[in-house]
Write an enzyme that holds these catalytic residues in place. Structure first.
Site, PDB file in Angstrom:
ATOM      1  N   GLY A  10     133.465  14.131  30.354  1.00 51.07           N
ATOM      2  CA  GLY A  10     134.205  14.016  29.207  1.00 51.07           C
ATOM      3  C   GLY A  10     135.775  14.053  30.066  1.00 51.07           C
ATOM      4  N   GLY A  15     139.751  16.933  28.128  1.00 50.76           N
ATOM      5  CA  GLY A  15     139.536  16.442  29.137  1.00 50.76           C
ATOM      6  C   GLY A  15     139.607  17.033  30.526  1.00 50.76           C
ATOM      7  N   PHE A  42     133.790   7.737  31.186  1.00 50.97           N
ATOM      8  CA  PHE A  42     133.716   6.707  31.487  1.00 50.97           C
ATOM      9  C   PHE A  42     134.180   5.886  31.422  1.00 50.97           C
ATOM     10  CE2 PHE A  42     133.491   3.553  26.974  1.00 50.97           C
ATOM     11  CZ  PHE A  42     132.515   3.075  27.470  1.00 50.97           C
ATOM     12  N   PHE A  98     130.585  10.334  20.877  1.00 49.88           N
ATOM     13  CA  PHE A  98     129.720  10.014  21.735  1.00 49.88           C
ATOM     14  C   PHE A  98     129.141  11.153  21.896  1.00 49.88           C
ATOM     15  CE2 PHE A  98     134.170   7.633  22.219  1.00 49.88           C
ATOM     16  CZ  PHE A  98     133.955   7.008  22.141  1.00 49.88           C
ATOM     17  N   LYS A 205     138.818  22.088  10.613  1.00 55.56           N
ATOM     18  CA  LYS A 205     140.859  21.973  10.525  1.00 55.56           C
ATOM     19  C   LYS A 205     140.674  20.945  11.325  1.00 55.56           C
ATOM     20  CE  LYS A 205     140.916  21.317  14.937  1.00 55.56           C
ATOM     21  NZ  LYS A 205     142.043  20.117  15.957  1.00 55.56           N
TER      22      LYS A 205
END
Ligand SMILES: NC(=O)c1ccc[n+]([C@@H]2O[C@H](COP(=O)([O-])OP(=O)(O)OC[C@H]3O[C@@H](n4cnc5c(N)ncnc54)[C@H](O)[C@@H]3O)[C@@H](O)[C@H]2O)c1
Length: 343
Positions: A10, A15, A42, A98, A205
């Site tokens: 990620g 990330g 990605f 994802f 949360k």
């Protein structure tokens, strides 16, 4: 024992912030870690260029974390198989929608028995069944997976503004490696043996943050927001204790993953901001997400829907009025003014 080889799965806002920290820390601990940190990206185009090329040439994720240097040892890789090959430590950090698809692509490519940590905030619901990402990752890849969560707005952590985080581990002896990988003088890591509590706080949360944003959109003021935070934290705790064994009370009240993350997410953060705009501008979440988040993803409204599906299947909707009202306002057209009905 060989050196740990790190791959980040990620490369969004969080990330990239974590890649910067891990990239610096592996260099500080050369006996323990390989110097290169791989980051699966990605692939997409940004300003006419591939994002992986931008990251590898400019050492900056200009789309998701502009203005922050990642370090030359963080290498962006578009092919997931290549990115995870030979890794001994995986850091999962992607929007939760994802995760499962990415795991499908990883099957058979990861060495069994290695360690992982999930930074993704969310849960996977299937009717009356609910699963933590850390458990899904563990089961699918046959690896041990911890969970990291806390009051960690990525843009602030990336700029070295003091923050704390919590890592829930399955084996206490893993704590040392995680601390070395993530701790900095401005990012304090606390280790607890409560993977479920840490994971669930991170997911739930976000629903509370949407509630806080709705209240803000209605201009209800700080008393209301504080009440939503308190009631939200109590619903989070009840939910965890009702449906998961062994979740610890201290995780909610003493850890960054608990009370501190509720506060930061209710005061700022994307879920709160978009929910405010939803009330003020009377436009759809889909439209606002596209316009306000520049490719980043909303999480709280999806988690609200998943949790509602689960609570319906368990016949427990009425026991969680805040979660339920947030869901109904976001997905069923209930007026935002009814946010606190039944609380
Ligand atoms: N941003 C924060 O401040 C923050 C802080 C703590 C935790 N988190 C959590 O970390 C997780 C990751 O958040 P983020 O902020 O890094 O992400 P983000 O919302 O910034 O990123 C979007 C990411 O999704 C990727 N993406 C887009 N389409 C995709 C697809 N079809 N398949 C796979 N990937 C795709 C993009 O490449 C990009 O890396 C989330 O669960 C979030 O709740 C975020």
């Amino acid at each position: 024992m060989g050196k740990e080889k790190i791959t980040i799965v990620g490369s969004g806002n969080w990330g990239s912030a974590i890649a910067r920290i891990a990239g610096n820390n592996v260099k500080q601990n050369p006996d323990m870690f390989d110097e290169q940190v791989k980051m699966w990206v990605f692939e997409e185009e940004f300003e006419g260029k591939k994002l992986t090329e931008i990251i590898n040439e400019e050492h900056e994720n200009r789309k998701y974390l502009p203005g922050v240097a990642l370090g030359e040892n963080v290498v962006a890789i578009p092919d997931i198989g290549e990115a995870v090959k030979g890794a001994t430590v995986l850091i999962f950090v992607m929007p939760h929608q994802f995760l499962v698809k990415t795991l499908d692509q990883m099957e058979g490519k990861v060495t069994k028995g290695i360690r992982a940590v999930s930074l993704a905030k969310g849960v996977e619901v299937n009717g009356s069944d609910i699963k933590l990402f850390a458990d899904i990752i563990s089961e699918r890849l046959e690896i041990s997976c911890a969970a990291l969560s806390g009051a960690n707005i990525a843009n602030e952590v990336a700029r070295d503004r003091f923050s704390e985080t919590t890592i829930g581990v399955r084996k206490k002896e893993d704590g040392d490696m995680w601390k070395k990988l993530f701790t900095t003088p401005k990012f304090r890591v606390s280790i607890v043996d409560d993977v479920a509590g840490v994971s669930l706080c991170g997911a739930l949360k976000n629903i509370v943050a949407v509630g806080s944003g709705l209240a803000d959109g209605l201009e209800w003021g700080n008393n209301s927001k504080a009440a939503i935070m308190r009631i939200g934290l109590m619903e989070m705790k009840s939910f965890c204790q009702e449906f998961f064994e062994g979740v610890k009370e201290e995780t909610f009240l003493e850890q960054s993953a608990g009370v501190a993350d509720v506060i930061t997410s209710c005061l700022g953060g994307r879920n709160m901001k978009v929910a405010t705009a939803f009330v003020k501008e009377k436009r759809s979440f889909e439209e606002l997400e596209k316009e306000m988040l520049n490719g980043q993803k909303l999480q709280g409204i999806h988690t609200a829907k998943e949790i509602n599906t689960f609570l319906k299947a368990r016949n427990r909707v009425d026991a969680y009025p805040l979660f339920t009202n947030v869901y109904r306002i976001c997905w069923e057209g209930k007026p935002a003014e009814e946010l606190t009905d039944g609380l």
